[in-house]
Design a protein around this motif. Sequence first.
Motif, short mmCIF file in Angstrom:
data_model
loop_
_atom_site.label_atom_id
_atom_site.label_comp_id
_atom_site.label_asym_id
_atom_site.label_seq_id
_atom_site.Cartn_x
_atom_site.Cartn_y
_atom_site.Cartn_z
N GLY A 1 -1.90 4.94 -0.52
CA GLY A 1 -3.34 5.01 -0.30
C GLY A 1 -3.76 5.92 0.84
O GLY A 1 -4.92 5.89 1.25
N LEU A 2 -2.82 6.72 1.35
CA LEU A 2 -3.12 7.62 2.46
C LEU A 2 -3.05 9.05 1.98
O LEU A 2 -2.08 9.46 1.32
CB LEU A 2 -2.13 7.41 3.61
N ASP A 3 -4.08 9.83 2.31
CA ASP A 3 -4.04 11.26 1.99
C ASP A 3 -3.08 12.00 2.91
O ASP A 3 -2.31 12.85 2.46
CB ASP A 3 -5.44 11.87 2.11
N GLU A 4 -3.14 11.68 4.21
CA GLU A 4 -2.29 12.37 5.18
C GLU A 4 -1.88 11.41 6.29
O GLU A 4 -2.60 10.47 6.63
CB GLU A 4 -3.01 13.57 5.80
N VAL A 5 -0.71 11.68 6.86
CA VAL A 5 -0.20 10.94 8.03
C VAL A 5 0.22 11.96 9.07
O VAL A 5 0.99 12.88 8.77
CB VAL A 5 0.99 10.04 7.66
N ALA A 6 -0.28 11.82 10.28
CA ALA A 6 0.06 12.75 11.37
C ALA A 6 0.59 11.96 12.55
O ALA A 6 0.00 10.96 12.96
CB ALA A 6 -1.16 13.56 11.78
N TYR A 7 1.72 12.38 13.09
CA TYR A 7 2.26 11.78 14.30
C TYR A 7 2.56 12.90 15.30
O TYR A 7 3.02 13.98 14.93
CB TYR A 7 3.51 10.95 14.01
N LEU B 1 -7.29 8.01 5.20
CA LEU B 1 -7.30 7.24 3.97
C LEU B 1 -7.87 8.07 2.83
O LEU B 1 -8.76 8.91 3.05
CB LEU B 1 -8.12 5.97 4.13
N ASN B 2 -7.37 7.83 1.60
CA ASN B 2 -8.00 8.51 0.47
C ASN B 2 -9.26 7.77 0.07
O ASN B 2 -9.55 6.67 0.56
CB ASN B 2 -7.02 8.67 -0.70
N VAL C 1 -8.85 -2.66 4.64
CA VAL C 1 -8.10 -3.88 4.34
C VAL C 1 -6.78 -3.57 3.65
O VAL C 1 -5.75 -4.19 3.93
CB VAL C 1 -8.98 -4.82 3.47
N ASP C 2 -6.81 -2.58 2.74
CA ASP C 2 -5.58 -2.20 2.04
C ASP C 2 -4.49 -1.76 3.02
O ASP C 2 -3.31 -2.09 2.86
CB ASP C 2 -5.87 -1.06 1.05
N VAL C 3 -4.87 -0.99 4.03
CA VAL C 3 -3.90 -0.52 5.02
C VAL C 3 -3.45 -1.66 5.92
O VAL C 3 -2.27 -1.75 6.31
CB VAL C 3 -4.49 0.63 5.84
N MET C 4 -4.36 -2.56 6.27
CA MET C 4 -3.99 -3.69 7.14
C MET C 4 -2.93 -4.56 6.49
O MET C 4 -2.03 -5.07 7.17
CB MET C 4 -5.24 -4.53 7.45
N LEU C 5 -3.00 -4.73 5.17
CA LEU C 5 -1.98 -5.51 4.47
C LEU C 5 -0.62 -4.84 4.57
O LEU C 5 0.42 -5.51 4.73
CB LEU C 5 -2.39 -5.68 3.00
#
Length: 885
Positions: free
Chosen positions: A167-173, A315-316, A322-326
Amino acid sequence: MSNHQPPKLPLKLFRFYCSDDRLEELEGDLYEVYNEHIREKGPRFAKLFYWWIVIRSFRSFALKRTKMKDNKANTSLTFLRHNLMIAWRNLLKNKSIAAINVLGLAIGVGSFLAILSIVSFELSFNTQIPEKDKVYRIYSSFTGSFTSLNKGVAVPIGPYVEETFSGLDEVAYFHTFWAQVDVIEPSEKKKEFEGQGGFIIASPSYFKVIDQYQWLAGSPEESLDEPFKVVLTTKQAQKYFGKISWLDMIGRELIYRDSLNLTVSGIVKMPDYNTDFEFTDFISHATIDKSWLKDRFGGSEWGNTNSSSQLWVRLNKNTNKVDVMLQLEDLEKHVAEQTEDTDWVQSYQLQPLSEMHFDPEIGIFDNGRNPAHMPTLTVLSVVALAILLIAIFNFVNLETAQSTSKSKEVGVRKVLGSPRSQLVGRFLTESILISLFAVVLAIPIAHYGFVYFEEFLPEGVALDYGNPFFWMVLALLAFLVGLIAGIYPAWVISSFRPVRALRPGAGSNNPGGSLIRKTLILFQFLFSQLLIVGTLAIAWQISFMLDKDLGFKEDGIIYFYTPYYESYNKSELIKNYLDEVPEVMDYALQSTPPVQSGYSTSTVKYQSEKGEVVTSAHQKTGDTTYLRFYDIKLLAGRNLLPNDSLPELLINETFMRDLGFNDPREAVGATFEYSKKKHKAVGVVEDFHFRSLHHPIEPMLYQYREELRCIALKVKGDQIEKTIDNLTDKWREVYPDNPLTVYFMDETVERFYETERRASKLASAATGVAILISCLGLFGLISFTIVQKSKELGIRKVLGASIMQISTILSKEFIFLIVIAFVVSTPISYYVIDKWMEDFAYQTEISWWIYVVGGLASMLIALISISAKVWKASGSNPIESLRYE
């Protein structure tokens, strides 16, 4: 020949240009002309001639209507020009009143403008980042024996989220970073840039999550996909290479911290709007595994959390929070499996991008901009509005007080036929003109306010003179303030009846209602007293915090840090040099000074007779001279000695009580587990404040360690500058590439209360502004009162009243208003101060006299403001006020 009915007249067109009576007359004339031409020329000619007359009539009416409009427009321009001329003459005629009006409004508008600029500046951050509502930061939360928040995450979590979350478009660290930078010139010479900050070591997706940059060279897909690559902002690139083309910068070499050689792979332009992502150098994340950065940022410890390690997600469109918190709950379980620590629980939360700039508990980025405090912004907004309203109230009071001088003008104009709307327009023109002058004067007032508060203002706050929108807002503000301030006096003055307006002394008998004017003055007294009491309370608490005994010696102590990435042998050279400096009375080695803004805690386990005790203790580290150097009292036991077989610790009184001991002597010899090793408490020290007075004293342990890089010096007061100069010379020999930064212990303590000092200075300035404007308002009200009671005063003087008696008559009304304001403001100020004090673990006692001082100060200010006018009125000739009776 019989009469014929003419064609029907297009009534809708003609009614727009003439009245119904004129239309009936036109229809009758056309009827006669039509029948006459039928008899003479026939029906066909009659119809043609009829319509020719209709068209000519329509054209005539239209031209007449247009001419009337032009005349009306010319009349409006003439009326406006006339009003401006009369307003200007009236201002020149009453220079003192006009100056007070302009000055009062200018102070109010200037204060409003300055505060509005600060608030709007803070509220503008990150608002224009694309898809900002879908961007979140993942941060760490700790509960259990160790409780805190951390804006970072453990290093392995970023790649784990990227691989497993849906459910994530991008992740940056990325990791925040700072370093000295060397630029390799084509001539193979080096340019050095010391102490550079604002760097990050970022994954390629950073530019997709934070999509605020314009690419001038390179691309977000390729510029950070390989090791030893760096992307620069345009400003930073020009700083390094000068003004050459962006393409010529690609491929140039930069050296970070002497050994990290990177190649420029991209140039980006920062956005024009305000953003917290103010980084300048973007180093490819792949560089970590291929360089010495791996030792610092390449760890695989799931339980090691550093605030410099940031994790951001976008997020997309089909995913919500809530979806990410789960999924974060599953991450918590995975981290718990990877760590062995069972005394605390590590969880993860989502912080929306829109909240980052206003969260002081988590913060923004290490060594970056300080967060804005939303309650402070709210208070600032209320103060700004209140000051502006006080200025407007003053204008209303002064204008109604001057109604007597304008009553005859109103009477003459009404006798000559001027409608009330024209009279309102006449006086509104004058108030808007005054407002325009006030806004022009408000600009330097606001500018000076920024200079006065420069040390407290966030970087970037300023009046945007080059922005056309700024001048549009000023023009609108001038119009609105003039309209709001002038509408009531204009309506009241224009309501005078001609007979009363032309009577001698007209306007002195309750124009507009004294209740409204008294209410406005009461509001000013109330606001002034709240500010006076609040300013005194803040100053009292700050003085208490700065003067309170912290439990250790802080006077005459300076300290500095040697570079952690340099060999410790160099630190030894500096330490040995201190033995040769006669001005240095003593020195100590430590990890940090006794008191600091940051902190480090660890879990400690102690097996008592009642069971295992688990607590969290703050950690302090230093050499064996620490207690003597800071004059920290040892209650029981002895000082630390180097001991490798069973490491020794000192604990404070609070820690001792948490372990279940009441007597310091009983705690000596206790052993407990700390850092997965057994330690022995060999002494108990007296509690001292190692954090600001916002926090209570918590458990603390002190341990001995070698190779410490923070050195504290105790120097004679008059020799500090000389010592720093000598030390700087030696420092340059040992660390030629690093500047020496010296800190003063007393200044470190003062910095803890920067917010309170800022609030104190703001409250003092707001109090001064409110008092000044209120004084102007009092001048207006006393002027009106004297005019209203001029005959009463004349009669009393004729009957033998003294100047003191007359002064009492004129002043008692204001004293009564001050007493009411005092009664109302006292419980309000008590509640506000009590809520403000809740933020401090250690509070000064706010005595009852502070509230009395607020009331007495308001009374004294009022009496000083009106004394000159009252004295003049008391000494005036009674014949002047009674000559018309």
